[in-house]
Write an enzyme that holds these catalytic residues in place. Structure first.
Site, PDB file in Angstrom:
ATOM      1  CG  PHE A 147      52.008  26.890  29.144  1.00  0.00           C
ATOM      2  CD1 PHE A 147      50.956  27.158  28.272  1.00  0.00           C
ATOM      3  CD2 PHE A 147      53.182  26.355  28.615  1.00  0.00           C
ATOM      4  CE1 PHE A 147      51.073  26.906  26.918  1.00  0.00           C
ATOM      5  CE2 PHE A 147      53.305  26.100  27.261  1.00  0.00           C
ATOM      6  CZ  PHE A 147      52.252  26.367  26.409  1.00  0.00           C
ATOM      7  N   PRO A 206      58.318  14.623  30.928  1.00  0.00           N
ATOM      8  CG  PRO A 206      58.059  13.238  32.806  1.00  0.00           C
ATOM      9  CD  PRO A 206      57.276  14.068  31.825  1.00  0.00           C
ATOM     10  CG  ASP A 221      54.911  32.284  17.140  1.00  0.00           C
ATOM     11  OD1 ASP A 221      56.044  31.791  17.319  1.00  0.00           O
ATOM     12  OD2 ASP A 221      54.246  32.080  16.107  1.00  0.00           O
ATOM     13  NE  ARG A 245      59.549  30.449  21.333  1.00  0.00           N
ATOM     14  CZ  ARG A 245      59.210  29.520  20.455  1.00  0.00           C
ATOM     15  NH1 ARG A 245      58.842  29.869  19.232  1.00  0.00           N
ATOM     16  NH2 ARG A 245      59.250  28.247  20.787  1.00  0.00           N
ATOM     17  NE  ARG A 281      88.735  45.065  44.116  1.00  0.00           N
ATOM     18  CZ  ARG A 281      89.251  44.453  45.147  1.00  0.00           C
ATOM     19  NH1 ARG A 281      88.937  44.866  46.377  1.00  0.00           N
ATOM     20  NH2 ARG A 281      90.080  43.437  44.997  1.00  0.00           N
ATOM     21  CD  GLU A 328      57.907  30.321  27.411  1.00  0.00           C
ATOM     22  OE1 GLU A 328      57.364  30.548  26.315  1.00  0.00           O
ATOM     23  OE2 GLU A 328      57.277  29.940  28.400  1.00  0.00           O
TER      24      GLU A 328
END
Length: 379
Positions: A122, A127, A239, A242, A267, A362
């Site tokens: 995608f 930059p 949309d 996400r 532990r 995103e």
């Protein structure tokens, strides 16, 4: 209202979880350290139908609904977020513009590439154009029955390994979002090249590069929608995707939580497991609550998508909240491990590194809050 997965959804979840346990977790540390794209694991995911989970059945894919897609991504991310990124970036993010705007013939062309085992990328970020997606500079100029593309895309997941891309470019930057177009572009088109892989903090098993366009001639038949509709296609794509990024965040958080829970019971300090101390119990309780609420939010979002109900606001909420949860839970997991959590000998430092990108790509956590607040103020 039913919060239980149905039989098919649970089967898909268990299959993905078993795959993560057997085919990802034993090897993901090595992938991370060597910055290796795990092609064997990708091939096995393809055989399971997960690498085409976003491709409709009529085009040869798995045709999973949005909720099942998100469930798969969560379970794969629990094993390795880099591999989950490779999957989601290909069959979902890169393919969603096709899902949103393509004709039948265009879908046949694009989806067949994924069914044949190729990856997709995608190409939106540049930059000089990140959160301000409408300011992109990659140009598209109509020339007969083609468009000529020039520009550079940055931080493209699967950039160096994809066989096909969805690409956003502008006819005229002065037109802002009204000048943007969306295209399907073949990797082998003359003039298209890729940069060196980025040396990333996290999700290191995924491939991330620049994708460079120098007089790349794309057939007009590969234009998605109409001229100037690219920004709208892009926003609809984000949309949709996400909720999947939210599920990936939950997968990271779940994996980190499981490690911390197990370690706390193994532990010993002051003569007993550290899980016996209330200070650790409170950390574990908070981790569990955050993971569960984030999961419910992405599932509600995906369920709304499948039901044809509004989901834009939920999508931003799910992505924002789950990404923050991934970072918080991974940080807490390192804390539970103490000094050992700060070493590469144990897995939680990797979950910690992988979690950070969830608040960035995103749409950053701040952009999601702008979207959420904007919708609230509109009523």
């Amino acid at each position: 209202m039913d919060f239980r997965l149905n039989e098919e959804q649970e089967m898909i979840r268990v299959t993905a979880r078993d795959f993560a346990d057997k085919e990802i977790i034993p090897y993901c540390i090595e992938w991370d350290e060597t910055h290796t794209l795990p092609r064997d694991a990708i091939k096995k995911l393809h055989e399971l139908g997960f690498m085409t989970c976003g491709v409709p059945e009529e085009y040869g894919g798995s045709g999973l609904d949005h909720l099942c897609q998100a469930i798969v991504v969560e379970e794969i991310a629990r094993g390795d977020a880099g591999l989950a990124t490779t999957l989601a970036a290909s069959t979902l993010l890169a393919a969603d513009p096709v899902y949103v705007a393509a004709t039948h013939e265009q879908k046949k062309w694009f989806y067949s590439r994924l069914v044949d085992g190729e990856l997709a990328g995608f190409c939106l970020t540049e930059p000089g154009s990140g959160s301000d997606a409408a300011s992109l500079s990659t140009r598209c100029v109509k020339d007969g029955d083609s468009y000529i593309l020039n520009g550079t895309k940055q931080f493209i997941s699967n950039g160096g390994v994809a066989g096909v891309y969805t690409v956003f470019a502008t006819m005229d930057k002065s037109l802002g979002h009204k000048g943007i177009c969306a295209f399907m572009v073949d990797r082998n088109t003359p003039g298209l090249s890729v940069g060196a892989p980025e040396n990333k903090l996290g999700i290191r098993s995924s491939n991330t590069t620049q994708v460079i366009f120098e007089d790349v001639r794309v057939p007009a038949a590969n234009l998605l929608g109409k001229e100037g509709e690219g920004f709208k296609i892009c926003m609809k794509t984000l949309d949709l995707s996400r909720a999947v990024i939210a599920s990936m965040s939950v997968g990271i958080a779940q994996g980190a939580f499981e490690c911390a829970l197990k370690y706390s019971q193994e532990r010993n300090q002051f003569g007993k497991p550290i899980s016996k101390f209330q200070a650790i119990q409170f950390i574990l309780a908070d981790m569990a609550m955050k993971v569960e609420t984030a999961r419910l939010l992405y599932m509600k979002t995906a369920a709304n998508q499948d039901a044809g109900l509004p989901f834009t606001q939920l999508s931003a909420m799910a992505k924002c909240y789950a990404a923050d949860v991934a970072m918080q839970v991974a940080t807490d997991a390192v804390q539970v491990y103490g000094g050992y959590g700060f070493t590469k000998e144990y897995p939680v430092e990797k979950y910690f590194r992988d979690a950070k990108i969830m608040q960035i790509f995103e749409g950053t956590a701040q952009i999601q809050r702008i979207v959420i607040a904007g919708n609230l103020l509109k009523g």
